[in-house]
Design a protein around this motif. Sequence first.
Motif, mmCIF file in Angstrom:
data_model
loop_
_atom_site.group_PDB
_atom_site.id
_atom_site.type_symbol
_atom_site.label_atom_id
_atom_site.label_comp_id
_atom_site.label_asym_id
_atom_site.label_seq_id
_atom_site.Cartn_x
_atom_site.Cartn_y
_atom_site.Cartn_z
ATOM 1 N N THR A 102 -9.317 -0.673 -5.763
ATOM 2 C CA THR A 102 -10.249 -1.293 -4.821
ATOM 3 C C THR A 102 -11.689 -1.061 -5.242
ATOM 4 O O THR A 102 -12.509 -1.987 -5.265
ATOM 5 N N LEU A 105 0.813 -1.220 0.000
ATOM 6 C CA LEU A 105 0.000 0.000 0.000
ATOM 7 C C LEU A 105 0.847 1.271 0.000
ATOM 8 O O LEU A 105 0.564 2.233 -0.729
ATOM 9 N N MET A 108 -11.019 3.311 1.608
ATOM 10 C CA MET A 108 -10.907 1.902 1.230
ATOM 11 C C MET A 108 -11.649 1.011 2.215
ATOM 12 O O MET A 108 -12.346 0.069 1.833
ATOM 13 N N GLN A 109 -11.514 1.316 3.506
ATOM 14 C CA GLN A 109 -12.236 0.538 4.515
ATOM 15 C C GLN A 109 -13.742 0.709 4.356
ATOM 16 O O GLN A 109 -14.513 -0.238 4.514
ATOM 17 N N LEU A 141 -10.038 -9.337 -0.589
ATOM 18 C CA LEU A 141 -9.199 -8.149 -0.751
ATOM 19 C C LEU A 141 -8.653 -7.677 0.592
ATOM 20 O O LEU A 141 -7.487 -7.290 0.701
ATOM 21 N N ALA A 142 -9.488 -7.703 1.629
ATOM 22 C CA ALA A 142 -9.051 -7.258 2.954
ATOM 23 C C ALA A 142 -7.948 -8.147 3.495
ATOM 24 O O ALA A 142 -7.041 -7.680 4.193
ATOM 25 N N PRO A 151 -4.386 2.760 -5.419
ATOM 26 C CA PRO A 151 -5.004 1.636 -4.705
ATOM 27 C C PRO A 151 -6.479 1.860 -4.389
ATOM 28 O O PRO A 151 -7.257 0.903 -4.368
ATOM 29 N N LEU A 152 -6.875 3.117 -4.175
ATOM 30 C CA LEU A 152 -8.279 3.404 -3.909
ATOM 31 C C LEU A 152 -9.129 3.112 -5.151
ATOM 32 O O LEU A 152 -10.183 2.472 -5.062
ATOM 33 N N SER A 182 -15.859 -10.021 -3.404
ATOM 34 C CA SER A 182 -14.402 -10.132 -3.236
ATOM 35 C C SER A 182 -13.881 -9.330 -2.061
ATOM 36 O O SER A 182 -12.676 -9.324 -1.799
ATOM 37 N N ALA A 183 -14.757 -8.665 -1.301
ATOM 38 C CA ALA A 183 -14.325 -7.742 -0.246
ATOM 39 C C ALA A 183 -13.448 -8.415 0.796
ATOM 40 O O ALA A 183 -12.378 -7.912 1.153
ATOM 41 N N LEU A 220 -14.827 -1.439 1.348
ATOM 42 C CA LEU A 220 -14.732 -2.857 1.687
ATOM 43 C C LEU A 220 -15.820 -3.258 2.680
ATOM 44 O O LEU A 220 -16.426 -4.323 2.568
ATOM 45 N N LEU A 226 -14.341 -4.036 -6.459
ATOM 46 C CA LEU A 226 -15.581 -4.248 -5.718
ATOM 47 C C LEU A 226 -16.806 -4.036 -6.606
ATOM 48 O O LEU A 226 -17.810 -4.751 -6.469
#
Length: 415
Positions: free
Chosen positions: A377, A44, A324-325, A391-392, A373-374, A387-388, A328, A381
């Motif tokens: 992601t 990251l 991102m959180q 991915l986490a 990365p954002l 896929s969440a 996700l 999604l």
Amino acid sequence: MPDPAKPLRVLVSEGSSTSAREAITILGLSGHHVEICDPSPWCLARFSRFVRKFHRCPGLRNDPAGYLAFIEQRLADGRFDVLLPTHEQGFLFARAKQRMEGRAGLALPSFASYRTAHSKAGFSRLLDRLILPQPPTQIVTSAQQLREAVRFPAVVKTSVGTASRGIWFIRNADDLESALHDLGAGDAFADEILVQDLVAGTTEKAQSAFCRGQMVGFHAYRQVAAGVGGGEAIKQSVRRPVVRAHLEKVGQALDWHGALSVDYIMPDDGGAPLLIDCNPRLVEPMNAYRAGVDLVGLLLLISLAETPTALPESREGVLTHLAMQALLGCAARGGTRRDIARECLRLFANSGPYAGSTEELTPVEADWISAVPLAVTAALLLASPKSAVQLARGGFGAHLLDLKSIRMIEEEGFG
């Protein structure tokens, strides 16, 4: 605020965790030269304009000795002022402290103190010794003992684990059997297991910096909205003088030097805060930074053997979020493509729950490369919301410890 007289050359111990990514932003905004080590070329923190150089290294989990040798070589070659451990690498560095001395500034306590804070069982015993509040807790070493100790509802935890790994919520007999299966398959009973009563309440987190046993910085926040895997999508700073006093007592007992964080429960019945976990490191320091407490800056000064003046209380009510959180978490809770698209729009417009909040993890306005990365992601999604969770789990990589690597580091003669 802490402000070293000149920009420092800082080597960050890994680049995969959210904590490292946020620390790098703070270091970069302060004008420091930042380099990172990580086993993943796609970690990251690599997507940041603040990172001057990336060093691909052996994995801490699979090759702690190789990782240590790699770090030592970088320190010898790079003339770094500070080595900043942002995750479990501190366990290794504390063990090899004599080898690390003189190579770069490093803020860590003794290995015995670090091991106590790193182990959930060790931390629970310390709380008992200090007469500090925690949920009713038993420590077991076998499946039979666990069966006898559990009272529904309960929480079962492996003694080693981070980022919500090694935790099972036990509400009935089926949950217990599932946890026992997982624990047995993972050989978890080779170590201690904690069984705690599940207390109804809100989990909050507190962070601090200590200089030779004295607290010089403190911050606490609560979760406003959940992400995935127990993480926070939106945070709000709070004032918790009682928790501060508890954490100060812990740090003094351990003669702590460096960063120290705890999780605690604010019970729904209005009872006193209950300490439930300890992290001997920084944990996502951006909310503290936005609230006026620069824990990263404090750690730089402490690493350079300075004694910083204790910082005043952080501001209450400061909102920050991790986009991102949030995405996700939306997908992990069963969100559809439409739900995820709506969440993207609210994040972009700073509307709805994000009104008045600033981004912690991918601050695109200050660091445009963090958009990569954002965006990836969000795209993944939108293509597959299911896929969440997968991915986490990408953050639970070779930069972390497991029981085997911990045993290797603890062996006589290591370091």
